[in-house]
Design a protein around this motif. Structure first.
Motif, mmCIF file in Angstrom:
data_model
loop_
_atom_site.group_PDB
_atom_site.id
_atom_site.type_symbol
_atom_site.label_atom_id
_atom_site.label_comp_id
_atom_site.label_asym_id
_atom_site.label_seq_id
_atom_site.Cartn_x
_atom_site.Cartn_y
_atom_site.Cartn_z
ATOM 1 N N HIS A 6 -41.824 -35.513 61.284
ATOM 2 C CA HIS A 6 -40.726 -35.479 61.944
ATOM 3 C C HIS A 6 -40.389 -33.875 61.476
ATOM 4 C CE1 HIS A 6 -36.607 -35.706 62.765
ATOM 5 N NE2 HIS A 6 -36.765 -36.908 63.210
ATOM 6 N N ALA A 7 -40.107 -33.281 62.716
ATOM 7 C CA ALA A 7 -39.861 -31.917 62.651
ATOM 8 C C ALA A 7 -38.189 -31.717 63.069
ATOM 9 C CB ALA A 7 -40.743 -31.083 63.405
ATOM 10 N N GLN A 8 -37.700 -30.730 62.624
ATOM 11 C CA GLN A 8 -36.300 -30.566 63.209
ATOM 12 C C GLN A 8 -35.687 -29.026 62.904
ATOM 13 O OE1 GLN A 8 -33.718 -33.297 61.180
ATOM 14 N NE2 GLN A 8 -34.099 -32.541 59.278
ATOM 15 N N SER A 9 -34.991 -28.651 63.721
ATOM 16 C CA SER A 9 -34.572 -27.036 63.479
ATOM 17 C C SER A 9 -32.969 -27.247 64.113
ATOM 18 C CB SER A 9 -35.270 -26.146 64.039
ATOM 19 O OG SER A 9 -34.845 -24.709 63.788
ATOM 20 N N ILE A 200 -32.919 -33.211 47.210
ATOM 21 C CA ILE A 200 -33.988 -33.311 48.096
ATOM 22 C C ILE A 200 -34.697 -34.610 47.860
ATOM 23 C CG2 ILE A 200 -35.748 -32.315 48.889
ATOM 24 C CD1 ILE A 200 -34.642 -29.512 48.572
ATOM 25 N N HIS A 201 -35.104 -34.758 46.430
ATOM 26 C CA HIS A 201 -35.795 -35.929 46.193
ATOM 27 C C HIS A 201 -35.163 -37.202 46.596
ATOM 28 C CE1 HIS A 201 -37.896 -37.803 42.316
ATOM 29 N NE2 HIS A 201 -38.288 -38.345 43.579
ATOM 30 N N GLN A 202 -33.675 -37.290 46.259
ATOM 31 C CA GLN A 202 -33.281 -38.396 46.762
ATOM 32 C C GLN A 202 -33.286 -38.902 48.030
ATOM 33 O OE1 GLN A 202 -28.889 -38.495 45.855
ATOM 34 N NE2 GLN A 202 -28.640 -40.104 47.232
ATOM 35 N N TYR A 203 -33.168 -37.965 48.837
ATOM 36 C CA TYR A 203 -33.279 -38.226 50.212
ATOM 37 C C TYR A 203 -34.859 -38.745 50.882
ATOM 38 C CZ TYR A 203 -28.571 -36.540 50.801
ATOM 39 O OH TYR A 203 -27.337 -36.426 50.498
ATOM 40 N N LEU A 204 -35.743 -37.849 50.084
ATOM 41 C CA LEU A 204 -37.256 -38.199 50.254
ATOM 42 C C LEU A 204 -37.703 -39.508 49.952
ATOM 43 C CD1 LEU A 204 -39.031 -34.524 49.747
ATOM 44 C CD2 LEU A 204 -37.765 -35.481 51.892
ATOM 45 N N GLN A 205 -36.963 -40.326 49.454
ATOM 46 C CA GLN A 205 -37.378 -41.505 49.034
ATOM 47 C C GLN A 205 -36.972 -42.698 49.849
ATOM 48 O OE1 GLN A 205 -36.718 -42.694 44.591
ATOM 49 N NE2 GLN A 205 -35.507 -40.698 44.959
ATOM 50 N N HIS A 206 -36.500 -42.345 51.086
ATOM 51 C CA HIS A 206 -36.383 -43.257 52.319
ATOM 52 C C HIS A 206 -37.767 -43.597 52.672
ATOM 53 C CE1 HIS A 206 -32.150 -43.124 53.259
ATOM 54 N NE2 HIS A 206 -32.197 -41.944 53.184
ATOM 55 N N ASP A 207 -37.715 -44.904 53.005
ATOM 56 C CA ASP A 207 -39.180 -45.396 53.624
ATOM 57 C C ASP A 207 -39.287 -44.839 54.919
ATOM 58 O OD1 ASP A 207 -39.709 -47.045 51.378
ATOM 59 O OD2 ASP A 207 -38.505 -48.748 52.460
ATOM 60 N N ASP A 208 -38.329 -44.625 55.870
ATOM 61 C CA ASP A 208 -38.549 -44.180 57.045
ATOM 62 C C ASP A 208 -38.277 -42.498 57.112
ATOM 63 O OD1 ASP A 208 -37.994 -43.067 59.763
ATOM 64 O OD2 ASP A 208 -37.513 -45.107 60.271
ATOM 65 N N ILE A 209 -39.431 -41.763 57.481
ATOM 66 C CA ILE A 209 -39.439 -40.231 57.152
ATOM 67 C C ILE A 209 -38.218 -39.662 58.181
ATOM 68 C CG2 ILE A 209 -41.479 -39.933 56.169
ATOM 69 C CD1 ILE A 209 -42.522 -38.610 58.681
ATOM 70 N N ALA A 210 -38.111 -40.214 59.276
ATOM 71 C CA ALA A 210 -37.232 -39.797 60.349
ATOM 72 C C ALA A 210 -35.902 -39.915 59.632
ATOM 73 C CB ALA A 210 -37.306 -40.456 61.810
ATOM 74 N N ASP A 211 -35.588 -41.177 59.097
ATOM 75 C CA ASP A 211 -34.241 -41.283 58.629
ATOM 76 C C ASP A 211 -34.053 -40.221 57.275
ATOM 77 O OD1 ASP A 211 -33.484 -43.253 60.031
ATOM 78 O OD2 ASP A 211 -34.110 -44.782 58.660
ATOM 79 N N SER A 240 -50.627 -50.208 57.978
ATOM 80 C CA SER A 240 -49.722 -51.383 57.618
ATOM 81 C C SER A 240 -48.153 -50.718 57.386
ATOM 82 C CB SER A 240 -50.316 -52.050 56.630
ATOM 83 O OG SER A 240 -50.163 -51.450 55.246
ATOM 84 N N ASN A 241 -48.192 -49.415 57.017
ATOM 85 C CA ASN A 241 -46.896 -49.069 56.647
ATOM 86 C C ASN A 241 -46.461 -47.920 57.398
ATOM 87 O OD1 ASN A 241 -46.634 -49.970 54.066
ATOM 88 N ND2 ASN A 241 -47.994 -48.703 53.091
ATOM 89 N N VAL A 242 -46.983 -47.944 58.462
ATOM 90 C CA VAL A 242 -46.447 -46.875 59.777
ATOM 91 C C VAL A 242 -45.471 -47.521 60.506
ATOM 92 C CG1 VAL A 242 -46.987 -46.129 62.069
ATOM 93 C CG2 VAL A 242 -48.762 -46.001 60.244
ATOM 94 N N ASN A 243 -44.239 -46.633 60.717
ATOM 95 C CA ASN A 243 -43.121 -46.864 61.508
ATOM 96 C C ASN A 243 -43.030 -46.261 62.753
ATOM 97 O OD1 ASN A 243 -40.374 -46.850 62.525
ATOM 98 N ND2 ASN A 243 -39.595 -47.164 60.728
ATOM 99 N N LEU A 244 -43.076 -47.204 63.681
ATOM 100 C CA LEU A 244 -43.407 -46.705 65.090
ATOM 101 C C LEU A 244 -42.398 -45.968 65.714
ATOM 102 C CD1 LEU A 244 -44.388 -50.217 66.687
ATOM 103 C CD2 LEU A 244 -45.963 -48.336 65.843
ATOM 104 N N ASN A 245 -41.336 -45.771 64.872
ATOM 105 C CA ASN A 245 -40.367 -44.593 65.128
ATOM 106 C C ASN A 245 -40.801 -43.277 64.932
ATOM 107 O OD1 ASN A 245 -38.456 -46.469 66.305
ATOM 108 N ND2 ASN A 245 -37.602 -47.152 64.267
#
Length: 256
Positions: A6-9, A200-211, A240-245
């Motif tokens: 997921h990329a953003q600017s 940063i560490h806290q947010y990176l623990q989301h299962d969904d990388i877009a979130d 099996s862990n891929v999120n289609l979003n």
């Protein structure tokens, strides 16, 4: 295995222009961010020129792509920016930091110049893989400044290495093994100057990388976002862990 990214600017809340740039070429296993500098839109030109040089090289190299070739692309960008500054800016400087992640077979390769960073989250431990080419980081390394004082120091914005600043560019490199579940964060200092590593560490623990990515940007904006903010999250995961979003591309770590 799959790679999700997921990329953003964002230009932030203070700057009028976004002088950051990013590049995502998942089919080649290449991601990069750049932070331009120079003012009067020169930074915008600089960061985009670095990304364009990388893309041109990747497109022409195909399956023969190597870390050495990516390093040469950065050298070419350096020469082009020095020439641009001399010819178009009357000697004023257009430069850019850069950090490039290249995943090839079962290894990652990192190339960088400046203070744009790459982090790796592995087994719930966050590690900064790159080291800042900055005045304060050199002072910390020499024992002249405590690490806790670096971000608030008056020289915190002074970098010692970047594309286009000198006629010769020394590109820092490192490489190591990739493991399933690895999560890489590439980012400009617009993010890291607003958010401490533990946040940063806290947010990176989301299962969904877009979130996770959106949470990083939201928190940076809440903190004031005094600079442009650019980030890319790249995660190695099982099917099996891929999120289609997420944007994903298949990756066989043994047969890229």
């Amino acid at each position: 295995m799959q790679i999700a990214f997921h990329a953003q600017s964002h230009k932030g809340l203070v700057r009028k222009l976004n002088e950051d740039a990013c590049l995502a070429l998942p089919e080649a296993g290449v991601w990069a961010v750049a932070d331009g500098m120079g003012g009067h839109a020169a930074g915008d030109v600089a960061s985009q020129m670095v990304m364009d040089m990388l893309k041109t090289l990747v497109d022409s190299a195909g399956k023969a792509l190597s870390p050495a070739m990516l390093s040469q692309a950065l050298q070419n960008a350096n020469k082009a920016l020095v020439q641009y500054s001399q010819q178009q800016l009357l000697g004023s400087m257009a430069g850019s930091t850069v950090v490039v992640l290249f995943i090839q077979q079962d290894r990652y390769h990192l190339l960088w110049a400046g203070d744009s960073r790459c982090y790796l989250l592995r087994n719930n431990t966050l590690q900064q893989l790159s080291h800042d080419h900055s005045q304060v980081n050199e002072m910390v390394a020499q024992g002249l400044l405590a690490a806790s004082e670096a971000e608030s120091h008056e020289l915190a914005n002074v970098i010692t290495r970047a594309v286009g600043v000198d006629t010769e560019l020394e590109v820092a490199v490192c490489a190591d093994e990739c493991l399933p579940g690895d999560l890489f964060l590439l980012c400009t200092d617009g993010l890291t100057k607003e958010l401490p590593d533990h946040e940063i560490h806290q947010y990176l623990q989301h299962d969904d990388i877009a979130d996770a990515s959106k949470a990083l940007l939201h928190s940076t904006l809440v903190a004031g976002a005094k600079d442009n903010v650019t980030s890319i999250l790249v995660k190695l995961q099982s099917i099996s862990n891929v999120n289609l979003n997420d944007k994903t591309i298949p990756l066989n770590l043994k047969n890229v």
